[in-house]
Write a protein that holds these residues in place. Structure first.
Motif, PDB file in Angstrom:
ATOM      1  N   GLN A 130       0.834  -1.197   0.000  1.00 17.27           N
ATOM      2  CA  GLN A 130       0.000   0.000   0.000  1.00 17.27           C
ATOM      3  C   GLN A 130       0.878   1.261   0.000  1.00 17.27           C
ATOM      4  OE1 GLN A 130      -3.205   0.034   2.884  1.00 17.27           O
ATOM      5  NE2 GLN A 130      -3.507   2.246   2.671  1.00 17.27           N
ATOM      6  N   LEU A 131       1.944   1.260   0.789  1.00 20.55           N
ATOM      7  CA  LEU A 131       2.848   2.415   0.810  1.00 20.55           C
ATOM      8  C   LEU A 131       3.552   2.606  -0.532  1.00 20.55           C
ATOM      9  CD1 LEU A 131       4.669   2.492   4.276  1.00 20.55           C
ATOM     10  CD2 LEU A 131       2.951   4.064   3.386  1.00 20.55           C
ATOM     11  N   GLU A 132       3.950   1.507  -1.130  1.00 24.30           N
ATOM     12  CA  GLU A 132       4.596   1.601  -2.441  1.00 24.30           C
ATOM     13  C   GLU A 132       3.643   2.187  -3.473  1.00 24.30           C
ATOM     14  OE1 GLU A 132       6.178  -2.266  -3.415  1.00 24.30           O
ATOM     15  OE2 GLU A 132       7.698  -2.148  -1.840  1.00 24.30           O
ATOM     16  N   GLU A 134       0.532   3.882  -2.942  1.00 24.17           N
ATOM     17  CA  GLU A 134      -0.108   5.166  -2.640  1.00 24.17           C
ATOM     18  C   GLU A 134       0.880   6.298  -2.367  1.00 24.17           C
ATOM     19  OE1 GLU A 134      -2.993   4.788   0.488  1.00 24.17           O
ATOM     20  OE2 GLU A 134      -4.071   3.176  -0.558  1.00 24.17           O
ATOM     21  N   LYS A 135       2.020   5.990  -1.763  1.00 27.02           N
ATOM     22  CA  LYS A 135       2.970   7.035  -1.355  1.00 27.02           C
ATOM     23  C   LYS A 135       4.275   6.983  -2.148  1.00 27.02           C
ATOM     24  CE  LYS A 135       0.329   8.431   2.063  1.00 27.02           C
ATOM     25  NZ  LYS A 135      -0.368   9.698   2.009  1.00 27.02           N
ATOM     26  N   ASN A 136       4.357   6.036  -3.089  1.00 24.01           N
ATOM     27  CA  ASN A 136       5.552   5.864  -3.909  1.00 24.01           C
ATOM     28  C   ASN A 136       6.816   5.684  -3.053  1.00 24.01           C
ATOM     29  OD1 ASN A 136       6.739   5.462  -6.400  1.00 24.01           O
ATOM     30  ND2 ASN A 136       7.304   7.616  -6.611  1.00 24.01           N
ATOM     31  N   ILE A 137       6.688   4.950  -1.959  1.00 28.98           N
ATOM     32  CA  ILE A 137       7.824   4.664  -1.077  1.00 28.98           C
ATOM     33  C   ILE A 137       8.347   3.280  -1.446  1.00 28.98           C
ATOM     34  CG2 ILE A 137       8.538   4.229   1.313  1.00 28.98           C
ATOM     35  CD1 ILE A 137       6.392   6.268   2.151  1.00 28.98           C
ATOM     36  N   THR A 171       9.417   9.370   8.138  1.00 31.11           N
ATOM     37  CA  THR A 171       8.062   9.256   8.661  1.00 31.11           C
ATOM     38  C   THR A 171       7.692   7.804   8.944  1.00 31.11           C
ATOM     39  OG1 THR A 171       7.427  11.191   7.383  1.00 31.11           O
ATOM     40  CG2 THR A 171       5.641   9.792   8.164  1.00 31.11           C
ATOM     41  N   TYR A 173       4.719   5.168   9.259  1.00 33.39           N
ATOM     42  CA  TYR A 173       3.343   4.954   8.824  1.00 33.39           C
ATOM     43  C   TYR A 173       2.770   3.811   9.659  1.00 33.39           C
ATOM     44  CZ  TYR A 173       4.635   7.840   4.853  1.00 33.39           C
ATOM     45  OH  TYR A 173       5.056   8.884   4.060  1.00 33.39           O
ATOM     46  N   TYR A 188       0.069   8.674   9.749  1.00 33.35           N
ATOM     47  CA  TYR A 188       1.515   8.985   9.696  1.00 33.35           C
ATOM     48  C   TYR A 188       1.759  10.316  10.326  1.00 33.35           C
ATOM     49  CZ  TYR A 188       0.018  11.352   5.386  1.00 33.35           C
ATOM     50  OH  TYR A 188      -0.634  12.117   4.471  1.00 33.35           O
TER      51      TYR A 188
END
Length: 188
Positions: A130-132, A134-137, A171, A173, A188
């Motif tokens: 999900q982080l990859e 939605e947040k491009n992490i 940050t 999350y 976050y």
């Protein structure tokens, strides 16, 4: 015969040492957390009761497992233990107080089909994706994952909590999930 017993003993010791050391290197996924759960069950027994299980990841030493556990809830005594780099160490002993007429076990949980670390590991993987997306992490890493059990013993309010960070820090999350794996919220 003595030689065979000695060889078997050495084999068992090597297996135990290698398994203990590998716990700190287990990946933050369903399979890795299942191996951690098996280590906890090997140490405290299949029927152990918990009020807390936490897996923390430290980049330099790997996974640190923390548990508050008892094998006899009615004793109202629990131990706080940590597993770091393959070594279990008891940090403290706790005495519980429960409301009169209550059973101590009602304020604890067991690792079984309803609550387990494999599911927690699965949710770590889900949170990372999900982080990859939605947040491009890229490559978020585990900071901490734990089972949050309510102090009032209401198992329907128990949660899996996953805390991830970008690979190079920053940050944190936090994802909260119901026991069935449905997302409650992400902060976050």
């Amino acid at each position: 015969m003595k030689e065979l017993k000695f060889t078997m003993l050495i084999g068992v010791i090597v297996t135990l040492i290698s398994c203990g050391e590998s716990i700190n290197k287990q990946p933050a996924n369903a399979k890795g957390f299942e191996i951690i759960e098996n280590e906890i069950k090997n140490k405290f027994g299949e029927g152990a009761y918990f009020t807390d299980i936490t897996i923390t990841h430290n980049a330099s030493i790997g996974n640190i497992i923390g548990v508050t556990v008892t094998e006899a809830p009615e004793s109202l005594k629990m131990g706080q233990w940590n597993l770091t780099q393959g070594n279990w160490k008891q940090n403290s002993e706790i005495s519980l107080e429960v409301p009169q007429g209550s059973k101590a076990a009602d304020f604890m949980f067991q690792l079984n089909e309803k609550m387990n670390l494999s599911k927690l590991g699965e949710l770590v993987e889900k949170s990372a994706k999900q982080l990859e997306n939605e947040k491009n992490i890229k490559n978020p890493t585990l900071n901490m994952a734990f089972i949050k059990f309510p102090k009032n013993g209401d198992i329907s309010k128990a949660e899996y909590v996953v805390m991830l960070q970008p690979e190079n820090g920053g940050t944190t999350y936090t994802f909260n999930y119901k026991l069935d794996g449905n997302l409650i919220e992400m902060n976050y």
